[in-house]
Write an enzyme that holds these catalytic residues in place. Sequence first.
Site, short mmCIF file in Angstrom:
data_model
loop_
_atom_site.label_atom_id
_atom_site.label_comp_id
_atom_site.label_asym_id
_atom_site.label_seq_id
_atom_site.Cartn_x
_atom_site.Cartn_y
_atom_site.Cartn_z
N ALA A 83 -36.72 33.99 0.18
CA ALA A 83 -37.73 33.99 1.25
C ALA A 83 -39.14 33.87 0.68
CB ALA A 83 -37.61 35.26 2.09
N SER A 124 -39.39 28.25 -10.01
CA SER A 124 -39.51 26.80 -9.97
C SER A 124 -40.01 26.25 -11.30
CB SER A 124 -40.50 26.41 -8.85
OG SER A 124 -40.83 25.04 -8.93
N TYR A 149 -49.17 27.68 -4.30
CA TYR A 149 -47.70 27.86 -4.23
C TYR A 149 -47.16 28.06 -5.64
CZ TYR A 149 -42.91 26.55 -4.80
OH TYR A 149 -41.59 26.56 -5.22
N LYS A 153 -45.38 31.53 -7.79
CA LYS A 153 -44.14 31.59 -8.57
C LYS A 153 -44.43 32.15 -9.97
CE LYS A 153 -41.25 30.06 -5.55
NZ LYS A 153 -40.30 30.97 -4.91
N LEU A 200 -39.53 13.74 -1.75
CA LEU A 200 -39.09 12.35 -1.81
C LEU A 200 -37.80 12.08 -1.05
CD1 LEU A 200 -39.33 9.46 -2.99
CD2 LEU A 200 -38.06 10.28 -5.00
#
Length: 340
Positions: A83, A124, A149, A153, A200
Amino acid sequence: MSKILVTGGTGFIGSHTVVELHNAGYEVVIIDDLSNSNPKILQQIEAIIGIKPEFVELDLCDEAKVNEFVAKNTDIDGVIHFAAFKAVGESVQKPLKYYRNNFYSLINLINAFNSSVNLVFSSSCTVYGQPDILPVTEEAPTKKAESPYGNTKQIAEEILQETCAVTPSLKVTSLRYFNPVGAHHTALIGELPIGVPQNLVPFITQSAIGKRGPITVYGNDYDTPDGSAIRDYIHVVDLAKAHVAAIKRLESGKADSNYEVFNLGTGKGSSVLQIIDAFEQSTGQKLDYTIGARREGDIEKVWGDVTKSARDLNWKAELDIDVMMSSAWNWEKYLKDNPF
Ligand code: WQD
Protein backbone atom coordinates in the site's frame (compact mmCIF):
# COMPACT_ATOMS: atom_id res chain seq x y z
CA MET A 1 -1.54 -22.52 8.15
CA SER A 2 0.37 -19.23 8.21
CA LYS A 3 -1.71 -16.09 7.75
CA ILE A 4 -0.28 -13.19 5.78
CA LEU A 5 -1.55 -9.59 5.80
CA VAL A 6 -1.29 -8.07 2.31
CA THR A 7 -1.67 -4.29 2.36
CA GLY A 8 -2.61 -2.86 -1.04
CA GLY A 9 -3.85 -6.35 -1.94
CA THR A 10 -6.41 -5.14 -4.49
CA GLY A 11 -3.68 -3.43 -6.53
CA PHE A 12 -1.77 -4.77 -9.53
CA ILE A 13 1.10 -6.61 -7.82
CA GLY A 14 -0.85 -7.10 -4.58
CA SER A 15 -3.71 -9.01 -6.23
CA HIS A 16 -1.33 -11.33 -8.08
CA THR A 17 0.56 -11.93 -4.81
CA VAL A 18 -2.69 -12.83 -2.99
CA VAL A 19 -3.28 -15.51 -5.65
CA GLU A 20 0.25 -16.93 -5.34
CA LEU A 21 0.10 -16.91 -1.51
CA HIS A 22 -3.13 -18.90 -1.71
CA ASN A 23 -1.57 -21.31 -4.21
CA ALA A 24 1.33 -21.79 -1.77
CA GLY A 25 -1.07 -22.71 1.06
CA TYR A 26 -1.17 -19.42 2.96
CA GLU A 27 -4.25 -17.79 4.46
CA VAL A 28 -4.52 -14.12 3.43
CA VAL A 29 -6.17 -11.00 4.76
CA ILE A 30 -6.16 -7.88 2.58
CA ILE A 31 -6.14 -4.31 3.80
CA ASP A 32 -6.75 -1.65 1.15
CA ASP A 33 -8.23 1.86 1.19
CA LEU A 34 -9.35 1.42 -2.43
CA SER A 35 -7.92 4.88 -3.25
CA ASN A 36 -6.09 3.53 -6.28
CA SER A 37 -7.77 0.21 -7.05
CA ASN A 38 -11.15 -1.30 -7.83
CA PRO A 39 -13.03 -3.47 -5.27
CA LYS A 40 -14.23 -5.69 -8.14
CA ILE A 41 -10.72 -7.17 -8.07
CA LEU A 42 -11.83 -9.06 -4.93
CA GLN A 43 -14.45 -10.95 -6.98
CA GLN A 44 -11.87 -11.58 -9.66
CA ILE A 45 -9.45 -13.05 -7.11
CA GLU A 46 -12.28 -15.22 -5.80
CA ALA A 47 -12.97 -16.45 -9.34
CA ILE A 48 -9.33 -17.54 -9.58
CA ILE A 49 -8.71 -19.09 -6.14
CA GLY A 50 -12.26 -20.31 -5.42
CA ILE A 51 -12.64 -18.57 -2.06
CA LYS A 52 -13.57 -15.00 -1.14
CA PRO A 53 -10.43 -13.31 0.17
CA GLU A 54 -10.77 -11.74 3.64
CA PHE A 55 -10.81 -7.99 3.08
CA VAL A 56 -10.77 -4.93 5.37
CA GLU A 57 -11.17 -1.44 3.91
CA LEU A 58 -8.85 0.70 5.98
CA ASP A 59 -6.61 3.76 5.58
CA LEU A 60 -3.21 2.79 7.03
CA CYS A 61 -2.58 6.47 7.81
CA ASP A 62 -5.24 6.19 10.53
CA GLU A 63 -3.07 5.05 13.44
CA ALA A 64 -5.97 4.17 15.75
CA LYS A 65 -7.64 2.02 13.08
CA VAL A 66 -4.38 0.19 12.29
CA ASN A 67 -3.76 -0.50 16.00
CA GLU A 68 -7.35 -1.74 16.38
CA PHE A 69 -6.99 -4.07 13.38
CA VAL A 70 -3.73 -5.61 14.61
CA ALA A 71 -5.04 -5.98 18.18
CA LYS A 72 -8.03 -7.90 16.82
CA ASN A 73 -6.05 -9.99 14.32
CA THR A 74 -3.48 -11.72 16.54
CA ASP A 75 -3.03 -14.65 14.10
CA ILE A 76 -1.03 -12.72 11.49
CA ASP A 77 2.37 -14.39 10.86
CA GLY A 78 3.73 -11.94 8.30
CA VAL A 79 3.01 -8.79 6.32
CA ILE A 80 3.57 -7.88 2.68
CA HIS A 81 3.30 -4.11 2.44
CA PHE A 82 2.32 -2.84 -1.02
CA ALA A 83 0.00 0.00 0.00
CA ALA A 84 1.57 3.26 -1.21
CA PHE A 85 1.05 5.96 -3.77
CA LYS A 86 3.23 5.25 -6.80
CA ALA A 87 2.59 7.72 -9.63
CA VAL A 88 5.97 9.30 -10.36
CA GLY A 89 4.52 12.36 -12.14
CA GLU A 90 1.83 13.04 -9.53
CA SER A 91 4.42 12.81 -6.76
CA VAL A 92 6.30 15.74 -8.30
CA GLN A 93 3.11 17.85 -8.22
CA LYS A 94 1.95 16.69 -4.76
CA PRO A 95 5.04 15.75 -2.69
CA LEU A 96 3.38 16.13 0.74
CA LYS A 97 0.58 13.75 -0.29
CA TYR A 98 3.24 11.15 -1.12
CA TYR A 99 5.48 11.65 1.92
CA ARG A 100 2.50 11.62 4.31
CA ASN A 101 0.81 8.55 2.86
CA ASN A 102 3.86 6.42 2.14
CA PHE A 103 5.56 7.06 5.52
CA TYR A 104 2.55 7.24 7.87
CA SER A 105 1.24 3.91 6.55
CA LEU A 106 4.59 2.14 6.97
CA ILE A 107 5.33 3.54 10.44
CA ASN A 108 1.79 2.89 11.73
CA LEU A 109 2.04 -0.70 10.54
CA ILE A 110 5.37 -1.37 12.29
CA ASN A 111 4.23 0.31 15.49
CA ALA A 112 0.95 -1.63 15.53
CA PHE A 113 2.95 -4.88 15.50
CA ASN A 114 5.20 -3.49 18.27
CA SER A 115 8.10 -3.82 15.80
CA SER A 116 7.82 -7.57 16.10
CA VAL A 117 6.81 -8.99 12.72
CA ASN A 118 8.10 -10.51 9.46
CA LEU A 119 7.69 -7.73 6.89
CA VAL A 120 8.21 -7.80 3.12
CA PHE A 121 8.48 -4.27 1.77
CA SER A 122 7.62 -3.25 -1.79
CA SER A 123 10.57 -1.21 -3.01
CA SER A 124 11.78 -0.28 -6.47
CA CYS A 125 14.87 -0.24 -8.71
CA THR A 126 14.21 3.48 -8.89
CA VAL A 127 16.42 3.75 -5.79
CA TYR A 128 19.45 3.10 -8.03
CA GLY A 129 18.78 6.02 -10.35
CA GLN A 130 21.03 5.55 -13.39
CA PRO A 131 23.48 2.90 -12.17
CA ASP A 132 27.16 3.38 -13.08
CA ILE A 133 27.60 -0.35 -13.60
CA LEU A 134 25.12 -2.77 -15.26
CA PRO A 135 23.65 -5.18 -14.38
CA VAL A 136 23.01 -3.42 -11.08
CA THR A 137 23.53 -5.39 -7.87
CA GLU A 138 21.94 -4.84 -4.44
CA GLU A 139 25.30 -3.49 -3.26
CA ALA A 140 25.21 -0.64 -5.78
CA PRO A 141 24.91 2.80 -4.18
CA THR A 142 21.44 4.35 -4.17
CA LYS A 143 21.18 7.73 -5.85
CA LYS A 144 19.08 10.78 -5.13
CA ALA A 145 15.69 9.91 -6.57
CA GLU A 146 14.35 11.93 -9.49
CA SER A 147 10.91 12.14 -7.84
CA PRO A 148 9.29 12.33 -4.40
CA TYR A 149 7.83 8.88 -5.19
CA GLY A 150 11.30 7.42 -5.66
CA ASN A 151 12.48 9.30 -2.58
CA THR A 152 9.76 7.71 -0.46
CA LYS A 153 11.08 4.29 -1.47
CA GLN A 154 14.67 5.25 -0.63
CA ILE A 155 13.80 6.82 2.72
CA ALA A 156 11.44 3.95 3.62
CA GLU A 157 14.33 1.52 3.07
CA GLU A 158 16.50 3.65 5.37
CA ILE A 159 13.74 3.77 8.01
CA LEU A 160 13.49 -0.02 7.88
CA GLN A 161 17.25 -0.64 7.90
CA GLU A 162 17.88 1.74 10.82
CA THR A 163 14.94 0.33 12.81
CA CYS A 164 16.00 -3.29 12.17
CA ALA A 165 19.52 -2.43 13.33
CA VAL A 166 18.21 -1.79 16.87
CA THR A 167 15.16 -4.09 16.82
CA PRO A 168 16.00 -7.80 16.48
CA SER A 169 12.29 -8.70 16.61
CA LEU A 170 11.64 -6.79 13.36
CA LYS A 171 12.61 -8.91 10.33
CA VAL A 172 12.39 -7.10 6.99
CA THR A 173 13.01 -7.94 3.35
CA SER A 174 12.97 -5.06 0.86
CA LEU A 175 12.19 -6.19 -2.68
CA ARG A 176 13.43 -3.85 -5.42
CA TYR A 177 11.15 -4.34 -8.43
CA PHE A 178 12.29 -3.57 -11.92
CA ASN A 179 9.40 -3.11 -14.37
CA PRO A 180 6.37 -5.29 -13.57
CA VAL A 181 4.17 -6.03 -16.62
CA GLY A 182 1.70 -8.62 -17.89
CA ALA A 183 -1.32 -10.25 -16.23
CA HIS A 184 -2.57 -13.52 -14.76
CA HIS A 185 -3.02 -16.25 -17.41
CA THR A 186 -6.79 -16.33 -16.68
CA ALA A 187 -6.98 -12.65 -17.77
CA LEU A 188 -9.18 -12.08 -14.69
CA ILE A 189 -6.69 -9.75 -12.98
CA GLY A 190 -4.09 -7.37 -14.36
CA GLU A 191 -2.95 -3.77 -14.37
CA LEU A 192 -5.76 -1.21 -13.93
CA PRO A 193 -4.24 2.22 -14.59
CA ILE A 194 -6.45 5.14 -13.62
CA GLY A 195 -6.72 7.70 -16.44
CA VAL A 196 -4.07 7.85 -19.17
CA PRO A 197 -1.48 5.14 -18.47
CA GLN A 198 1.94 6.57 -17.60
CA ASN A 199 3.66 3.21 -17.94
CA LEU A 200 4.66 1.78 -21.32
CA VAL A 201 2.90 -1.59 -21.47
CA PRO A 202 -0.59 -0.50 -20.38
CA PHE A 203 -0.34 2.38 -22.86
CA ILE A 204 0.62 -0.12 -25.58
CA THR A 205 -2.36 -2.40 -24.84
CA GLN A 206 -4.79 0.54 -24.68
CA SER A 207 -3.39 1.88 -27.97
CA ALA A 208 -3.72 -1.56 -29.57
CA ILE A 209 -7.35 -1.90 -28.46
CA GLY A 210 -8.17 1.58 -29.77
CA LYS A 211 -8.60 3.30 -26.42
CA ARG A 212 -5.57 5.57 -27.02
CA GLY A 213 -3.83 7.02 -30.04
CA PRO A 214 -0.33 6.13 -31.22
CA ILE A 215 2.37 5.46 -28.67
CA THR A 216 5.00 8.14 -28.18
CA VAL A 217 8.44 6.65 -27.78
CA TYR A 218 10.08 8.99 -25.29
CA GLY A 219 13.40 9.46 -27.02
CA ASN A 220 15.47 7.45 -29.48
CA ASP A 221 18.72 9.32 -28.92
CA TYR A 222 19.93 7.36 -25.91
CA ASP A 223 23.26 5.54 -25.91
CA THR A 224 21.57 2.17 -26.56
CA PRO A 225 21.60 -0.14 -29.62
CA ASP A 226 18.39 1.27 -31.10
CA GLY A 227 18.48 4.61 -29.28
CA SER A 228 15.43 3.93 -27.08
CA ALA A 229 15.68 3.47 -23.32
CA ILE A 230 16.23 0.06 -21.77
CA ARG A 231 14.44 -1.48 -18.77
CA ASP A 232 14.25 -4.91 -17.12
CA TYR A 233 10.63 -6.00 -17.64
CA ILE A 234 9.39 -8.80 -15.37
CA HIS A 235 6.10 -10.69 -15.46
CA VAL A 236 3.88 -9.74 -12.52
CA VAL A 237 3.25 -13.42 -11.69
CA ASP A 238 7.01 -14.05 -11.40
CA LEU A 239 7.18 -11.00 -9.17
CA ALA A 240 4.29 -12.30 -7.03
CA LYS A 241 6.01 -15.66 -6.59
CA ALA A 242 9.13 -13.87 -5.35
CA HIS A 243 7.05 -12.39 -2.51
CA VAL A 244 6.02 -15.89 -1.42
CA ALA A 245 9.69 -16.91 -1.54
CA ALA A 246 10.59 -13.87 0.59
CA ILE A 247 7.96 -14.74 3.22
CA LYS A 248 9.25 -18.34 3.26
CA ARG A 249 12.82 -17.11 3.82
CA LEU A 250 11.71 -14.91 6.70
CA GLU A 251 9.80 -17.82 8.25
CA SER A 252 12.78 -20.15 7.81
CA GLY A 253 15.00 -18.01 10.05
CA LYS A 254 17.80 -18.58 7.47
CA ALA A 255 18.11 -14.86 6.64
CA ASP A 256 21.68 -13.58 7.04
CA SER A 257 20.40 -10.57 8.99
CA ASN A 258 17.06 -9.10 10.03
CA TYR A 259 17.24 -6.65 7.13
CA GLU A 260 17.82 -7.96 3.57
CA VAL A 261 17.41 -6.46 0.10
CA PHE A 262 16.76 -8.31 -3.18
CA ASN A 263 16.51 -7.30 -6.84
CA LEU A 264 13.44 -8.67 -8.60
CA GLY A 265 14.03 -8.59 -12.34
CA THR A 266 14.91 -11.00 -15.12
CA GLY A 267 18.51 -9.84 -15.45
CA LYS A 268 17.81 -8.90 -19.07
CA GLY A 269 17.18 -5.45 -20.57
CA SER A 270 14.74 -4.63 -23.35
CA SER A 271 14.42 -1.32 -25.18
CA VAL A 272 11.14 0.49 -25.78
CA LEU A 273 11.32 -0.34 -29.49
CA GLN A 274 12.05 -3.99 -28.65
CA ILE A 275 8.96 -4.08 -26.41
CA ILE A 276 6.85 -2.62 -29.20
CA ASP A 277 8.20 -5.23 -31.60
CA ALA A 278 7.70 -8.04 -29.06
CA PHE A 279 4.08 -6.97 -28.54
CA GLU A 280 3.41 -7.01 -32.30
CA GLN A 281 5.11 -10.39 -32.70
CA SER A 282 3.30 -12.07 -29.81
CA THR A 283 -0.19 -10.65 -30.43
CA GLY A 284 -0.26 -10.04 -34.19
CA GLN A 285 -1.46 -6.50 -33.41
CA LYS A 286 0.17 -3.71 -35.42
CA LEU A 287 1.12 -0.71 -33.28
CA ASP A 288 1.31 2.93 -34.37
CA TYR A 289 4.03 4.94 -32.70
CA THR A 290 5.92 8.16 -33.10
CA ILE A 291 9.30 9.19 -31.76
CA GLY A 292 9.04 12.03 -29.24
CA ALA A 293 11.29 13.86 -26.84
CA ARG A 294 12.81 12.19 -23.81
CA ARG A 295 10.57 12.15 -20.69
CA GLU A 296 11.77 14.32 -17.80
CA GLY A 297 13.32 12.17 -15.07
CA ASP A 298 13.77 9.02 -17.15
CA ILE A 299 17.04 7.15 -16.88
CA GLU A 300 18.74 5.71 -19.96
CA LYS A 301 19.18 2.05 -19.12
CA VAL A 302 18.83 -0.34 -16.22
CA TRP A 303 18.64 -4.08 -15.72
CA GLY A 304 19.16 -6.10 -12.57
CA ASP A 305 21.73 -8.56 -11.35
CA VAL A 306 19.48 -11.26 -9.89
CA THR A 307 22.19 -13.64 -8.63
CA LYS A 308 21.43 -12.94 -4.97
CA SER A 309 17.67 -13.52 -5.40
CA ALA A 310 18.32 -16.81 -7.18
CA ARG A 311 20.67 -17.96 -4.42
CA ASP A 312 18.89 -16.77 -1.30
CA LEU A 313 15.26 -16.71 -2.38
CA ASN A 314 15.63 -19.83 -4.49
CA TRP A 315 13.61 -17.92 -7.07
CA LYS A 316 14.08 -16.99 -10.72
CA ALA A 317 11.79 -15.26 -13.22
CA GLU A 318 10.48 -17.87 -15.65
CA LEU A 319 8.00 -16.08 -17.96
CA ASP A 320 9.46 -14.46 -21.07
CA ILE A 321 8.64 -11.26 -22.95
CA ASP A 322 6.25 -13.12 -25.24
CA VAL A 323 4.09 -14.23 -22.26
CA MET A 324 4.37 -10.75 -20.73
CA MET A 325 2.98 -9.17 -23.90
CA SER A 326 0.33 -11.80 -24.71
CA SER A 327 -1.01 -11.87 -21.13
CA ALA A 328 -1.18 -8.08 -21.02
CA TRP A 329 -3.09 -8.11 -24.30
CA ASN A 330 -5.51 -10.84 -23.13
CA TRP A 331 -6.26 -8.76 -20.03
CA GLU A 332 -6.92 -5.64 -22.14
CA LYS A 333 -9.33 -7.63 -24.32
CA TYR A 334 -11.04 -9.00 -21.18
CA LEU A 335 -11.48 -5.42 -19.88
CA LYS A 336 -13.08 -4.37 -23.17
CA ASP A 337 -15.73 -7.08 -22.82
CA ASN A 338 -16.02 -6.73 -19.03
CA PRO A 339 -15.48 -3.06 -18.17
CA PHE A 340 -14.79 -2.49 -14.46
C1 WQD B 1 9.37 2.42 -19.31
C2 WQD B 1 10.07 2.97 -20.54
C3 WQD B 1 9.78 5.34 -20.80
C4 WQD B 1 5.53 5.29 -21.69
C5 WQD B 1 8.26 3.53 -13.53
C6 WQD B 1 8.62 3.91 -12.13
C7 WQD B 1 9.04 2.68 -11.37
C8 WQD B 1 7.93 1.69 -11.44
C9 WQD B 1 7.64 1.34 -12.90
C10 WQD B 1 6.43 1.88 -9.57
C11 WQD B 1 10.76 4.31 -20.26
C12 WQD B 1 9.16 4.58 -21.97
C13 WQD B 1 6.81 4.92 -21.34
C14 WQD B 1 5.25 5.78 -22.99
C15 WQD B 1 7.56 5.49 -23.57
N1 WQD B 1 6.77 2.20 -10.81
N2 WQD B 1 7.80 5.02 -22.29
N3 WQD B 1 6.28 5.87 -23.89
O1 WQD B 1 9.56 4.85 -15.89
O2 WQD B 1 10.87 2.66 -16.13
O3 WQD B 1 9.39 3.00 -14.16
O4 WQD B 1 7.25 2.56 -13.55
O5 WQD B 1 7.04 1.18 -8.81
O6 WQD B 1 9.31 3.05 -10.04
O7 WQD B 1 9.72 4.80 -12.19
O8 WQD B 1 8.39 2.64 -16.39
O9 WQD B 1 6.68 1.99 -18.03
O10 WQD B 1 6.81 4.43 -17.30
O11 WQD B 1 8.56 3.47 -18.78
O12 WQD B 1 8.48 5.58 -24.41
O13 WQD B 1 4.09 6.14 -23.35
O14 WQD B 1 9.10 3.24 -21.54
O15 WQD B 1 10.42 6.52 -21.26
O16 WQD B 1 11.95 4.37 -21.03
P1 WQD B 1 9.65 3.37 -15.70
P2 WQD B 1 7.51 3.15 -17.62
